[in-house]
Design a protein around this motif. Sequence first.
Motif, PDB file in Angstrom:
ATOM      1  N   THR A  61     -46.671  -8.029  39.272  1.00  0.00           N
ATOM      2  CA  THR A  61     -47.413  -9.180  38.721  1.00  0.00           C
ATOM      3  C   THR A  61     -46.823 -10.512  39.192  1.00  0.00           C
ATOM      4  O   THR A  61     -47.404 -11.563  38.969  1.00  0.00           O
ATOM      5  CB  THR A  61     -47.461  -9.141  37.184  1.00  0.00           C
ATOM      6  OG1 THR A  61     -46.135  -8.895  36.716  1.00  0.00           O
ATOM      7  CG2 THR A  61     -48.382  -8.053  36.685  1.00  0.00           C
ATOM      8  N   ARG A 117     -48.356  -8.869  23.462  1.00  0.00           N
ATOM      9  CA  ARG A 117     -47.905  -9.912  22.540  1.00  0.00           C
ATOM     10  C   ARG A 117     -48.750  -9.867  21.278  1.00  0.00           C
ATOM     11  O   ARG A 117     -49.936  -9.527  21.335  1.00  0.00           O
ATOM     12  CB  ARG A 117     -48.038 -11.299  23.176  1.00  0.00           C
ATOM     13  CG  ARG A 117     -47.039 -11.541  24.313  1.00  0.00           C
ATOM     14  CD  ARG A 117     -45.611 -11.545  23.783  1.00  0.00           C
ATOM     15  NE  ARG A 117     -44.617 -11.747  24.836  1.00  0.00           N
ATOM     16  CZ  ARG A 117     -44.044 -10.764  25.535  1.00  0.00           C
ATOM     17  NH1 ARG A 117     -44.357  -9.502  25.313  1.00  0.00           N
ATOM     18  NH2 ARG A 117     -43.137 -11.047  26.450  1.00  0.00           N
ATOM     19  N   ARG A 176     -39.413  -8.205  24.324  1.00  0.00           N
ATOM     20  CA  ARG A 176     -39.000  -9.294  23.428  1.00  0.00           C
ATOM     21  C   ARG A 176     -39.648  -9.290  22.050  1.00  0.00           C
ATOM     22  O   ARG A 176     -38.959  -9.592  21.071  1.00  0.00           O
ATOM     23  CB  ARG A 176     -39.198 -10.638  24.145  1.00  0.00           C
ATOM     24  CG  ARG A 176     -38.125 -10.855  25.206  1.00  0.00           C
ATOM     25  CD  ARG A 176     -38.498 -11.900  26.215  1.00  0.00           C
ATOM     26  NE  ARG A 176     -39.538 -11.404  27.123  1.00  0.00           N
ATOM     27  CZ  ARG A 176     -39.990 -12.084  28.172  1.00  0.00           C
ATOM     28  NH1 ARG A 176     -39.500 -13.288  28.431  1.00  0.00           N
ATOM     29  NH2 ARG A 176     -40.911 -11.558  28.951  1.00  0.00           N
ATOM     30  N   TYR A 186     -37.126  -6.592  20.548  1.00  0.00           N
ATOM     31  CA  TYR A 186     -35.659  -6.762  20.535  1.00  0.00           C
ATOM     32  C   TYR A 186     -35.223  -8.187  20.201  1.00  0.00           C
ATOM     33  O   TYR A 186     -34.114  -8.391  19.719  1.00  0.00           O
ATOM     34  CB  TYR A 186     -35.002  -6.253  21.829  1.00  0.00           C
ATOM     35  CG  TYR A 186     -35.220  -7.081  23.077  1.00  0.00           C
ATOM     36  CD1 TYR A 186     -34.564  -8.300  23.264  1.00  0.00           C
ATOM     37  CD2 TYR A 186     -36.036  -6.611  24.102  1.00  0.00           C
ATOM     38  CE1 TYR A 186     -34.753  -9.041  24.414  1.00  0.00           C
ATOM     39  CE2 TYR A 186     -36.235  -7.345  25.243  1.00  0.00           C
ATOM     40  CZ  TYR A 186     -35.592  -8.565  25.402  1.00  0.00           C
ATOM     41  OH  TYR A 186     -35.786  -9.295  26.534  1.00  0.00           O
TER      42      TYR A 186
HETATM   43  O1  C5P Z   1     -40.144  -8.759  26.824  1.00  0.00           O
HETATM   44  P1  C5P Z   1     -41.436  -8.221  27.364  1.00  0.00           P
HETATM   45  O2  C5P Z   1     -42.291  -7.550  26.312  1.00  0.00           O
HETATM   46  O3  C5P Z   1     -42.166  -9.192  28.228  1.00  0.00           O
HETATM   47  O4  C5P Z   1     -40.935  -7.033  28.301  1.00  0.00           O
HETATM   48  C1  C5P Z   1     -41.790  -6.332  29.123  1.00  0.00           C
HETATM   49  C2  C5P Z   1     -41.023  -5.328  29.960  1.00  0.00           C
HETATM   50  O5  C5P Z   1     -41.922  -4.847  30.953  1.00  0.00           O
HETATM   51  C3  C5P Z   1     -39.834  -5.916  30.714  1.00  0.00           C
HETATM   52  O6  C5P Z   1     -38.877  -4.866  30.873  1.00  0.00           O
HETATM   53  C4  C5P Z   1     -40.421  -6.285  32.049  1.00  0.00           C
HETATM   54  O7  C5P Z   1     -39.490  -6.242  33.093  1.00  0.00           O
HETATM   55  C5  C5P Z   1     -41.469  -5.200  32.247  1.00  0.00           C
HETATM   56  N1  C5P Z   1     -42.576  -5.585  33.114  1.00  0.00           N
HETATM   57  C6  C5P Z   1     -43.378  -6.695  32.865  1.00  0.00           C
HETATM   58  N2  C5P Z   1     -44.406  -7.025  33.693  1.00  0.00           N
HETATM   59  C7  C5P Z   1     -44.630  -6.266  34.748  1.00  0.00           C
HETATM   60  C8  C5P Z   1     -43.852  -5.144  35.021  1.00  0.00           C
HETATM   61  C9  C5P Z   1     -42.823  -4.840  34.167  1.00  0.00           C
HETATM   62  O8  C5P Z   1     -43.173  -7.400  31.886  1.00  0.00           O
HETATM   63  N3  C5P Z   1     -45.643  -6.567  35.511  1.00  0.00           N
END
Ligand code: C5P
Length: 235
Positions: free
Chosen positions: A123, A184, A214, A217
């Motif tokens: 992404t 989210r 996030r 955690y």
């Molecule tokens: O904190 P958050 O919910 O954004 O974490 C999403 C997880 O998914 C993180 O480990 C991030 O590296 C991973 N990820 C992402 N977007 C992507 C691929 C992987 O947020 N396109």
Amino acid sequence: MRNPIIVALDVPSSDQALRLARLVAPNVGAFKVGKELFVSAGPDFIRQLRATGAAVFLDLKFHDIPNTVAKAVAAATRLDIQMLTIHAGGGAAMMRAAEGAAQETAASLGRPAPLVLGVTVLTSFNDAGLAELGISDGVEKHVERLALLAAGAGLRGLVCSPLELAPLRRLLSPEIQLVTPGIRTGADPSDDQKRTLSAGEAVRAGATWLVIGRPIYAAGDPAEAARVLWESLGK
Ligand code: C5P
């Protein structure tokens, strides 16, 4: 209903990761271990995490010649993890070798094969970034091309962004598992995630698994945050 929440253990130390895992385990389905934690805490940490009974998603995004990726997938399978990632851009032969190694190694151990997930276009890429690589089709089309290539090579799952869920569900057979980050709740700041859906919206759009970092955690009470998310899915 199976709990589709995978908590990203994006914390710096194995102690913190194990503490977090124990705290939220009753309300989640699996844990994702990424490059930072794996490079610092290694296979021993995976064994400790598995010893708690947790399912593990090893997100190392392998991309190399088929023989090398097959050996890495075999080694990951011996760690008894449940999901792992490879780059679909590594090509059909690499993906076939990875899936074959997962199946053969698991069969030799008498276990189910881990789910080998293809990552299509990161992404962090936009159309201009792909054009620099000589790919002029744009992100949307390239994601679809790589998704079809992955399914044709025998992969049983893909990682995709929330906004790719609906188009990929239209394109792929329903057995293909889709794993999506970028989840989210309405209340969260979306931090660096630009294209997000709520957990319920993502499941309705066709997600099989939700990777959530996030919002769990970094919450004041991670166990409660996980419980509320799981409940929001009408568990
Ligand atoms: O904190 P958050 O919910 O954004 O974490 C999403 C997880 O998914 C993180 O480990 C991030 O590296 C991973 N990820 C992402 N977007 C992507 C691929 C992987 O947020 N396109």
